[in-house]
Design a protein around this motif. Structure first.
Motif, short mmCIF file in Angstrom:
data_model
loop_
_atom_site.label_atom_id
_atom_site.label_comp_id
_atom_site.label_asym_id
_atom_site.label_seq_id
_atom_site.Cartn_x
_atom_site.Cartn_y
_atom_site.Cartn_z
N LYS A 15 -9.10 -9.39 -1.29
CA LYS A 15 -10.45 -8.55 -1.05
C LYS A 15 -11.37 -9.10 0.22
CE LYS A 15 -10.84 -8.50 -6.31
NZ LYS A 15 -11.53 -8.75 -7.38
N PRO A 16 -12.10 -8.05 0.51
CA PRO A 16 -12.94 -8.40 1.77
C PRO A 16 -13.87 -9.59 1.49
CG PRO A 16 -13.14 -5.88 1.27
CD PRO A 16 -12.36 -6.70 0.29
N THR A 17 -14.08 -10.43 2.60
CA THR A 17 -15.16 -11.62 2.60
C THR A 17 -16.68 -11.10 1.75
OG1 THR A 17 -14.20 -12.20 4.54
CG2 THR A 17 -16.32 -13.16 3.93
N ASP A 18 -17.03 -9.63 2.34
CA ASP A 18 -18.41 -9.50 1.42
C ASP A 18 -17.94 -8.61 0.58
OD1 ASP A 18 -17.39 -7.44 3.02
OD2 ASP A 18 -19.03 -7.13 4.36
N PHE A 19 -17.33 -8.80 -0.52
CA PHE A 19 -16.87 -7.65 -1.35
C PHE A 19 -17.83 -7.54 -2.30
CE2 PHE A 19 -15.08 -7.30 -5.72
CZ PHE A 19 -14.59 -6.04 -5.72
N ASP A 20 -18.20 -6.32 -2.56
CA ASP A 20 -19.06 -5.80 -3.60
C ASP A 20 -18.69 -4.90 -4.58
OD1 ASP A 20 -21.40 -4.57 -4.90
OD2 ASP A 20 -22.42 -4.10 -3.05
N PRO A 21 -18.32 -5.30 -5.82
CA PRO A 21 -17.86 -4.40 -6.75
C PRO A 21 -18.39 -3.29 -7.20
CG PRO A 21 -18.96 -6.34 -7.94
CD PRO A 21 -18.98 -6.64 -6.48
N SER A 22 -19.68 -2.73 -6.65
CA SER A 22 -20.28 -1.79 -6.86
C SER A 22 -19.89 -0.75 -5.77
CB SER A 22 -21.93 -1.97 -6.82
OG SER A 22 -22.33 -2.18 -5.45
N LYS A 23 -19.30 -0.95 -4.90
CA LYS A 23 -19.03 -0.21 -3.70
C LYS A 23 -17.45 0.34 -3.87
CE LYS A 23 -21.74 -2.24 -0.11
NZ LYS A 23 -21.91 -2.84 1.35
N LYS A 24 -16.75 1.30 -3.09
CA LYS A 24 -15.38 1.65 -3.17
C LYS A 24 -14.91 1.28 -1.80
CE LYS A 24 -15.66 5.34 -6.40
NZ LYS A 24 -14.65 4.45 -7.50
N TYR A 25 -13.57 0.71 -1.70
CA TYR A 25 -12.86 0.27 -0.68
C TYR A 25 -11.55 0.94 -0.46
CZ TYR A 25 -16.18 -3.75 -0.85
OH TYR A 25 -17.35 -4.58 -0.86
N PRO A 26 -11.19 1.02 0.66
CA PRO A 26 -9.76 1.55 0.96
C PRO A 26 -8.73 0.71 0.66
CG PRO A 26 -10.75 0.81 2.89
CD PRO A 26 -11.92 0.82 2.09
N VAL A 27 -7.66 0.87 0.17
CA VAL A 27 -6.60 -0.13 -0.38
C VAL A 27 -5.16 0.13 0.16
CG1 VAL A 27 -5.42 -1.02 -2.38
CG2 VAL A 27 -7.55 -0.08 -2.76
N LEU A 28 -4.77 -0.87 0.85
CA LEU A 28 -3.58 -0.96 1.45
C LEU A 28 -2.35 -1.59 0.74
CD1 LEU A 28 -1.70 0.11 3.90
CD2 LEU A 28 -2.36 -2.00 5.12
N PHE A 29 -1.37 -0.99 0.20
CA PHE A 29 -0.26 -1.66 -0.58
C PHE A 29 0.82 -1.84 0.46
CE2 PHE A 29 -2.46 0.44 -3.84
CZ PHE A 29 -2.39 -0.24 -4.82
N HIS A 30 1.24 -3.48 0.57
CA HIS A 30 2.59 -3.73 0.94
C HIS A 30 3.66 -3.69 -0.06
CE1 HIS A 30 5.49 -6.67 2.43
NE2 HIS A 30 5.29 -5.81 3.38
N VAL A 31 4.79 -3.09 0.31
CA VAL A 31 5.99 -2.99 -0.54
C VAL A 31 7.14 -3.18 -0.17
CG1 VAL A 31 6.38 -0.48 -0.09
CG2 VAL A 31 6.68 -1.28 -2.40
N TYR A 32 8.20 -3.74 -0.87
CA TYR A 32 9.31 -3.87 -0.46
C TYR A 32 10.15 -3.26 -1.61
CZ TYR A 32 14.11 -5.41 0.56
OH TYR A 32 15.39 -5.22 1.07
N GLY A 33 10.20 -3.72 -2.65
CA GLY A 33 10.78 -2.90 -4.09
C GLY A 33 12.22 -2.92 -4.28
N GLU A 34 12.94 -3.44 -3.34
CA GLU A 34 14.49 -3.24 -3.56
C GLU A 34 15.16 -4.55 -4.25
OE1 GLU A 34 16.96 -1.38 -1.09
OE2 GLU A 34 15.60 0.52 -0.93
N PRO A 35 16.43 -4.36 -4.69
CA PRO A 35 16.81 -5.73 -5.46
C PRO A 35 17.05 -6.92 -4.44
CG PRO A 35 18.04 -3.72 -6.39
CD PRO A 35 17.00 -3.52 -4.89
N ALA A 36 16.98 -6.65 -3.33
CA ALA A 36 17.24 -7.90 -2.35
C ALA A 36 16.12 -8.81 -1.88
CB ALA A 36 17.55 -7.36 -0.85
N GLY A 37 15.05 -8.40 -2.77
CA GLY A 37 13.74 -9.50 -2.29
C GLY A 37 12.54 -9.13 -3.07
N GLN A 38 11.71 -10.24 -3.35
CA GLN A 38 10.55 -10.14 -4.05
C GLN A 38 9.27 -10.13 -2.84
OE1 GLN A 38 11.49 -13.40 -7.08
NE2 GLN A 38 9.53 -12.66 -7.65
#
Length: 777
Positions: free
Chosen positions: A540-563
């Protein structure tokens, strides 16, 4: 321009000052000074830049010790020479006493007529330590620097000789290895296998038919990439025989790599690459006698040599009283769901089947043989539903389980022979029965008794623990890290795990990270269906405020070759930079990733790569949006490389109303374009699963694109070909879908070659993200 955090601090300070002034409240001088000091400390908080992401030594974790053990329990290291400023010594250490002595001086490695010692990329000793083989002047072959020069030093006479003979071109030898008795050295040169005498330096060619299609003693592209095989020969423990692979690529289609930038006209280089459904190479096992090296012979292994794979050959130890060791050969059918073991009891005998393992999906090959002193060996199978270690014999008797049911073994670490009075040898292995993102050391007797967790319980060790154990099992180099803890390396006693000495604690990095004042990485689970929970992490951002809305970037691999969700230190400076800028970073492991959660978890994706996994990812995003109101549903992005690039495309194409932005790097757009060994392992042959190949390929759903898409590719990628990118571009254009594209000339899958590539690549991703899915202002 002030940073967002500074603007917030000044705004709050002004508000407080204004409110207090209404009451004419006096402010004491010491309170003013304290406030100014706090403000000054806030101003001094480090602000990450892309320079820090790409370089920034203060953010890099220092490596710990990785000892090369000798049989007597001492180990060797490479150290700067005190006597020669351009060389390194090979130093031997006794961990029990702390004593160190120089085995090879840099001065010993100065060739005749030279003034500087040769560089040392790696080295190996003969069993009696009288000779040392030095590998230097290395060159890259596909993934690794496996071609170079080899020199042999006799430690008694100090004679230093280069191997290969006068005909050998510079950096043309591969995988040189001394025989166990030290009298011969074998190596590959220009696709042929050679022997060289270490006393006379006479050279004998074992093979002479190496060519553009025939490879002896090493491997072609697909075997190296997908089976991680490189050195393709094995010395027998009695030094009398060499068993080796012979690969024939005749009939395998070739793929061109086109270099458009290094000359007036394009340069085209081709290599053999079997795409799904196409002709495979012929793979054989041959034997050569050291006493008659010029007449090798082929082992008659049953089955079609094109439609079966040979992922391993291995000699048994030489048992007391035996005339010859056994050679065990594993053979995998093309569908990769049946693994057979064949035994050659002695050279010249008949090869016969010993046992087989069968799976409805595929057989995992992420194992290595662990031989016991009595000639039995350990290997993995998940036939019970869990990845367990079994004892097997060269006679093909019933398998005996060593590790318990209900626990996936992550890795066999080592086997310690039984001491006097002990019932059986001791196996050290890593596992995490209830925490599949972590790893701990366990021990068990080979007879299945006395199972123990060796890594202590508690938060201090909650994360990923790795061990390099001495031959007698008395001590180990232990390395620990977690999402929030940089690597710690220390000597420990075994089995007590008492700490002897801290080798590297990365205190400077820990201090630097503390100054960033970033929030800890959060580990979580998200429920997507009854009985199905996925592991993830969140930054989360350093100045995270749960009352705000934030953009989210997911990093994915998702195949049997790795976690991608593993509780260990990764640095992740780009993630931390983005968190500083106001993004929430997340990653989730869907079903089908190789987490230690049982066979069904790992193999339920068989025949549906790209389908079930992307559905799991989308279901997790929806569940997280419902659970966490601070996630902005209008700013959900995803990105990944290779299989993760394919998953990012499947996400934004299949779920266009959920994902608003995707960045796909070095991806497969059509599963038919990838190689036989990897893709057919998880999808079956195309003729047997045509619908699965179509439905699992991102290109099938490209017409549904709604959000912003960035494609990044190296045109010289020998792994996932640029063909994938052009085919997808053609499809997107046909449907009038607009997107961004960055093609890097001649860069490979690693995207690391060429001037300024990594900076440009990182800035390309960052600019696109901030433009298309900007953080809070």
């Amino acid at each position: 321009m002030l940073s967002k955090s500074t603007e917030l601090i000044l705004s709050l300070a002004f508000t407080v000052f204004f409110q207090l002034s209404l009451f004419v409240t006096p402010i004491l001088a010491d309170e003013t000074e304290a406030s100014e000091q706090v403000e000054s400390e806030k101003e001094e908080r480090p602000i990450l830049t892309l320079d820090d992401v790409l370089g920034g030594e203060q953010w890099h974790a220092a490596g710990g010790l990785s000892p090369d053990w000798l049989p007597d329990g001492t180990y060797t290291t490479l150290e700067s020479s005190e006597l020669h400023d351009r060389g390194r010594d090979i130093v031997r250490h006794d961990p029990a006493t702390g004593d160190a002595n120089t085995m090879v001086r840099a001065a010993d490695l100065i060739p005749a007529g030279g003034s500087s010692p040769i560089g040392i990329d790696s080295f190996s000793f003969s069993d009696d330590l009288s000779k040392v083989l030095i590998y230097t002047n290395t060159k890259r072959v596909w993934r690794s620097n496996t071609r170079g020069d080899y020199w042999l030093l006799d430690r008694s006479s100090r004679e230093l000789r280069q191997l290969g003979g006068d005909d050998a071109a510079p950096a043309s030898l591969m995988f040189a290895e001394l025989s166990p008795d030290g009298r011969k050295v074998a190596y590959v040169r220009e696709r042929n296998l050679y022997l060289q005498d270490t006393n006379t330096f006479e050279i004998s060619a074992i093979t002479t038919d190496g060519s553009d299609t025939v490879v002896n003693g090493t491997f072609d592209w697909v075997y190296e990439e997908e089976f991680r095989l490189r050195k393709g020969f094995r010395w027998s423990p009695n030094s009398q025989w060499i068993a080796y692979w012979r690969i024939d690529d005749a009939g395998v289609p070739t793929y061109p790599l086109v270099n458009m930038t290094d000359g007036l006209y394009p340069e085209v280089r081709t290599y053999h690459y079997p795409k799904t459904g196409q002709t495979n190479p012929v793979c054989q096992v041959w034997m050569a006698s050291v006493n008659n090296a010029t007449t090798p012979y082929q082992l008659p292994i049953p089955g079609d040599a094109r439609d079966h794979y040979i992922p391993s050959i291995d000699w048994s130890p030489l048992i007391d009283g035996a005339a010859s060791p056994h050679l065990i050969i594993s053979q995998l059918n093309r569908e990769q769901n049946t693994l057979k073991f064949f035994n050659l009891p002695e050279p010249g005998a008949v090869v016969y089947p010993v046992m087989e393992d069968v799976d409805d999906a595929w057989i995992d090959l992420d194992y290595a043989y662990e031989w016991l002193q009595d000639g039995r060996f350990l290997w993995f199978s998940d036939r019970s539903g869990w990845k367990r270690v079994y004892v097997a014999t060269t006679a093909g008797l019933d398998l005996t389980p060593v590790t318990p049911d209900g626990m996936d073994v992550i890795e066999m670490v080592t086997v310690i022979p039984a001491a006097e009075g002990e019932s059986s040898p001791l196996l050290y292995f890593s596992a995490a029965p209830d925490e599949p993102t972590r790893s701990y050391l366990y021990s068990v007797r080979i007879d299945g008794s006395d199972l123990k967790r060796v890594t202590p319980e508690g938060e201090t060790y909650s994360g990923t623990n790795r061990y390099n154990i001495s031959p007698d099992g008395s001590r180990a180099v232990h390395s620990f890290s977690s999402y929030n803890h940089p690597p710690l390396t220390q000597w420990v006693k075994l089995p007590s795990h008492e700490v002897i000495e801290v080798i590297e604690d990365n205190a400077a990095l820990t201090e630097s990270m503390a100054k960033l004042e970033q929030l800890p990485v959060e580990a979580f689970r998200v429920k997507i269906d009854e009985g199905v929970e996925l592991d993830g992490w969140c930054m989360k951002p350093t100045d995270f405020d749960p009352s705000k809305k934030y953009p989210v970037l997911f990093h994915v691999y998702g195949e049997p070759a790795g976690q991608s969700v593993v509780d260990r230190w990764s640095g992740g400076m780009w993630n931390r930079y983005l968190a500083q800028e106001g993004y929430i970073l997340m990653s989730i492991d869907n079903r089908g990733t190789p987490a230690p959660r049982g066979r069904e978890w790992r193999k339920c994706v068989h025949g549906q790569i790209g389908i079930l996994a992307s559905a799991d990812q989308a279901a997790a995003v929806k569940a997280l949006l419902a659970e966490r109101p601070y996630l902005d549903p209008e700013r959900i992005g995803i990105w990944g490389v290779s299989g993760g690039g394919s998953m990012s495309l499947n996400a934004i194409f299949r779920y266009p109303d959920l994902y608003k932005m995707a960045m796909a790097v070095s991806f497969i757009s059509n599963q038919r374009y990838y190689d036989t060994i990897y893709q057919e392992r998880y999808m079956g042959r195309p003729e047997n699963n045509p619908e699965g190949y179509i439905d699992g390929s991102p290109i099938t759903y490209a017409h549904q694109l709604k959000g912003d898409l960035l494609l990044v590719y190296g045109t010289g990628d020998d792994n996932t070909h640029y063909q994938n990118c052009e085919a997808l571009v053609d499809e997107l254009v046909a449907y009038n879908k607009h997107f961004s594209l960055m093609a890097y000339p001649n860069r490979t899958h690693s995207m690391g070659e060429g001037r300024n590539t990594r900076r440009h690549y990182q800035e390309t991703l960052t600019r696109f993200l901030m433009e298309k899915m900007p953080p809070n202002k």
